[in-house]
Design a protein around this motif. Sequence first.
Motif, PDB file in Angstrom:
ATOM      1  N   CYS A 163       5.493  -5.115 -16.419  1.00 49.40           N
ATOM      2  CA  CYS A 163       5.629  -6.265 -15.534  1.00 49.40           C
ATOM      3  C   CYS A 163       6.521  -7.302 -16.206  1.00 49.40           C
ATOM      4  O   CYS A 163       7.008  -7.104 -17.320  1.00 49.40           O
ATOM      5  N   GLY A 164       6.731  -8.422 -15.528  1.00 52.45           N
ATOM      6  CA  GLY A 164       7.505  -9.519 -16.096  1.00 52.45           C
ATOM      7  C   GLY A 164       6.923 -10.838 -15.641  1.00 52.45           C
ATOM      8  O   GLY A 164       6.656 -11.019 -14.449  1.00 52.45           O
ATOM      9  N   LEU A 205       0.818  -1.212   0.000  1.00 58.46           N
ATOM     10  CA  LEU A 205       0.000   0.000   0.000  1.00 58.46           C
ATOM     11  C   LEU A 205       0.851   1.261   0.000  1.00 58.46           C
ATOM     12  O   LEU A 205       0.371   2.336  -0.358  1.00 58.46           O
ATOM     13  N   GLY A 206       2.105   1.136   0.385  1.00 58.28           N
ATOM     14  CA  GLY A 206       2.993   2.291   0.319  1.00 58.28           C
ATOM     15  C   GLY A 206       3.379   2.655  -1.095  1.00 58.28           C
ATOM     16  O   GLY A 206       3.842   3.773  -1.358  1.00 58.28           O
ATOM     17  N   GLY A 207       3.179   1.724  -2.043  1.00 58.73           N
ATOM     18  CA  GLY A 207       3.557   1.966  -3.427  1.00 58.73           C
ATOM     19  C   GLY A 207       2.412   2.044  -4.395  1.00 58.73           C
ATOM     20  O   GLY A 207       2.588   2.455  -5.545  1.00 58.73           O
ATOM     21  N   GLN A 208       1.217   1.633  -3.989  1.00 61.11           N
ATOM     22  CA  GLN A 208       0.062   1.685  -4.879  1.00 61.11           C
ATOM     23  C   GLN A 208      -1.219   1.724  -4.061  1.00 61.11           C
ATOM     24  O   GLN A 208      -1.246   1.336  -2.890  1.00 61.11           O
ATOM     25  N   THR A 209      -2.283   2.211  -4.678  1.00 63.14           N
ATOM     26  CA  THR A 209      -3.597   2.236  -4.044  1.00 63.14           C
ATOM     27  C   THR A 209      -4.378   1.010  -4.481  1.00 63.14           C
ATOM     28  O   THR A 209      -4.458   0.715  -5.674  1.00 63.14           O
ATOM     29  N   GLN A 256       3.530  -5.880 -20.702  1.00 65.12           N
ATOM     30  CA  GLN A 256       2.677  -4.950 -19.963  1.00 65.12           C
ATOM     31  C   GLN A 256       1.473  -5.707 -19.408  1.00 65.12           C
ATOM     32  O   GLN A 256       0.839  -6.491 -20.115  1.00 65.12           O
ATOM     33  N   ALA A 257       1.174  -5.501 -18.129  1.00 59.17           N
ATOM     34  CA  ALA A 257      -0.069  -6.020 -17.555  1.00 59.17           C
ATOM     35  C   ALA A 257      -1.195  -5.115 -18.050  1.00 59.17           C
ATOM     36  O   ALA A 257      -1.309  -3.967 -17.627  1.00 59.17           O
ATOM     37  N   VAL A 258      -1.991  -5.640 -18.967  1.00 62.07           N
ATOM     38  CA  VAL A 258      -3.009  -4.833 -19.638  1.00 62.07           C
ATOM     39  C   VAL A 258      -4.399  -5.263 -19.158  1.00 62.07           C
ATOM     40  O   VAL A 258      -4.700  -6.451 -19.082  1.00 62.07           O
ATOM     41  N   VAL A 276       0.675  -9.176  -8.129  1.00 66.09           N
ATOM     42  CA  VAL A 276      -0.589  -9.904  -7.948  1.00 66.09           C
ATOM     43  C   VAL A 276      -1.698  -8.937  -7.558  1.00 66.09           C
ATOM     44  O   VAL A 276      -2.792  -8.935  -8.145  1.00 66.09           O
ATOM     45  N   ALA A 277      -1.415  -8.097  -6.571  1.00 64.40           N
ATOM     46  CA  ALA A 277      -2.418  -7.135  -6.105  1.00 64.40           C
ATOM     47  C   ALA A 277      -2.809  -6.156  -7.206  1.00 64.40           C
ATOM     48  O   ALA A 277      -3.994  -5.844  -7.391  1.00 64.40           O
ATOM     49  N   MET A 278      -1.819  -5.672  -7.945  1.00 66.65           N
ATOM     50  CA  MET A 278      -2.089  -4.723  -9.029  1.00 66.65           C
ATOM     51  C   MET A 278      -2.992  -5.331 -10.090  1.00 66.65           C
ATOM     52  O   MET A 278      -3.953  -4.695 -10.551  1.00 66.65           O
ATOM     53  N   MET A 279      -2.735  -6.582 -10.477  1.00 65.14           N
ATOM     54  CA  MET A 279      -3.543  -7.211 -11.520  1.00 65.14           C
ATOM     55  C   MET A 279      -4.942  -7.555 -11.027  1.00 65.14           C
ATOM     56  O   MET A 279      -5.913  -7.501 -11.795  1.00 65.14           O
ATOM     57  N   LEU A 280      -5.075  -7.904  -9.749  1.00 68.72           N
ATOM     58  CA  LEU A 280      -6.413  -8.132  -9.198  1.00 68.72           C
ATOM     59  C   LEU A 280      -7.211  -6.836  -9.186  1.00 68.72           C
ATOM     60  O   LEU A 280      -8.427  -6.842  -9.442  1.00 68.72           O
TER      61      LEU A 280
END
Length: 401
Positions: free
Chosen positions: A214-215, A21-25, A195-197, A78-82
């Motif tokens: 991403c990778g 959470l320190g790096g993304q919402t 890219q996570a699209v 994982v969190a970003m893609m969810l």
Amino acid sequence: MTVSQTPTADDLRNALVDEILGGQTLPAQVEQAMRRVPRDAFLPGLALEQAYTDQAVTIKDNPDGPLALSCASVPSVVAMMLAQLDAQPGDNVLEVGAGTGYNAALLAELVGAGQVTTVDIDSDVALHARTTLNNAGYSRVKVIERDGLLSVWENAPYDGIIATVGVWDIPVAWWNQLADGGRLVLPLRWRGQTQAVALTRRGNSLVSDDMELCGFVPIIGQNGEKTQSLNAGNTIRIHYDEDQPVDVDALTNTLTGSSPHEVLSDTRVGGEEPFDGVWLRATASDDRVCRLEVAPEALEKGLVRRPVIPVRSPALVDGGSLAYLIVHREGADPERPFLLGAAAYGPNGKTLAHDLIAHIEAWGADRTAVPRLTVTPTVDAAGGLPGHMISKPESQLTLTY
């Protein structure tokens, strides 16, 4: 005297989520799922501290190559893609690439009374996922051993499909099994980058509303990406797509014993400032974009000028010439002390270098801009969409800024 207390799995899990959470919402439901699902249960035998580090963990090595056959993805990714998928209670979701089973458990939390199906081509990986999901209390998740490129027609149509492996081409089967208005989230690979699209199906098109670098381990069964060595020691390699006419022999001769032509742009970056948008920006107008990989041994021997990121730097390739991204420290601006530039080799190197500088400066003028990606099935693509088109066997990509 204070006796330190060993942190529990709950402590470590919450600390990891706090770090993310320190790096993304994150949407509240994704945060809650991340705090609830025990990642350590899907990585048996791994120390708790390692299970709750924001790093990928290999669960099966690949005997045929350097990349893992399957791994637990980086939790922040994982969190970003969810978040991109935006699964809702009651949704029917398909995951391609079962991995450890952890992501499927998170999906199960998000959809509640809905349905989660996860598919994997590897029998060992599918068994691992089935076992860990059962042990963690997620027996309602359906695990199927199958080629993920075929999808799982038995449980279609899906409100959402998420791939946890790198995908080079979007299979027609996924189109046929994704509901209109449904979401497709995948690590999509083109021109050497991933890219996570996040895409939404609108009739016969998939339209993006988000993408992040991403990778991921490539999916088995797609071979449109090519890799060729440019020197005898296999320490300099070029990665490109099958539609790009890369002349490996000419490039090898170009790099042997020649000095680069270097050009610097006026675009500055800070030490922690990402600049992967240069690569993305270039792919939206230029079919010469490839990925250059230079091993430490080649740098130690001074075979080539150091690329900005040796293992993966964007390059423009044309016949026996290439230009790639470099960085030069120049302290005139303490906030942004680095200048981006190009190093070029070959008879057309100077032109390529100036073309790469143009891509750098286009990005520098609007660093947060992300292109709109529209995907259509190749068999139905009528053409005429504004933007830059990249054609693949089963899908056609159109990028527009």
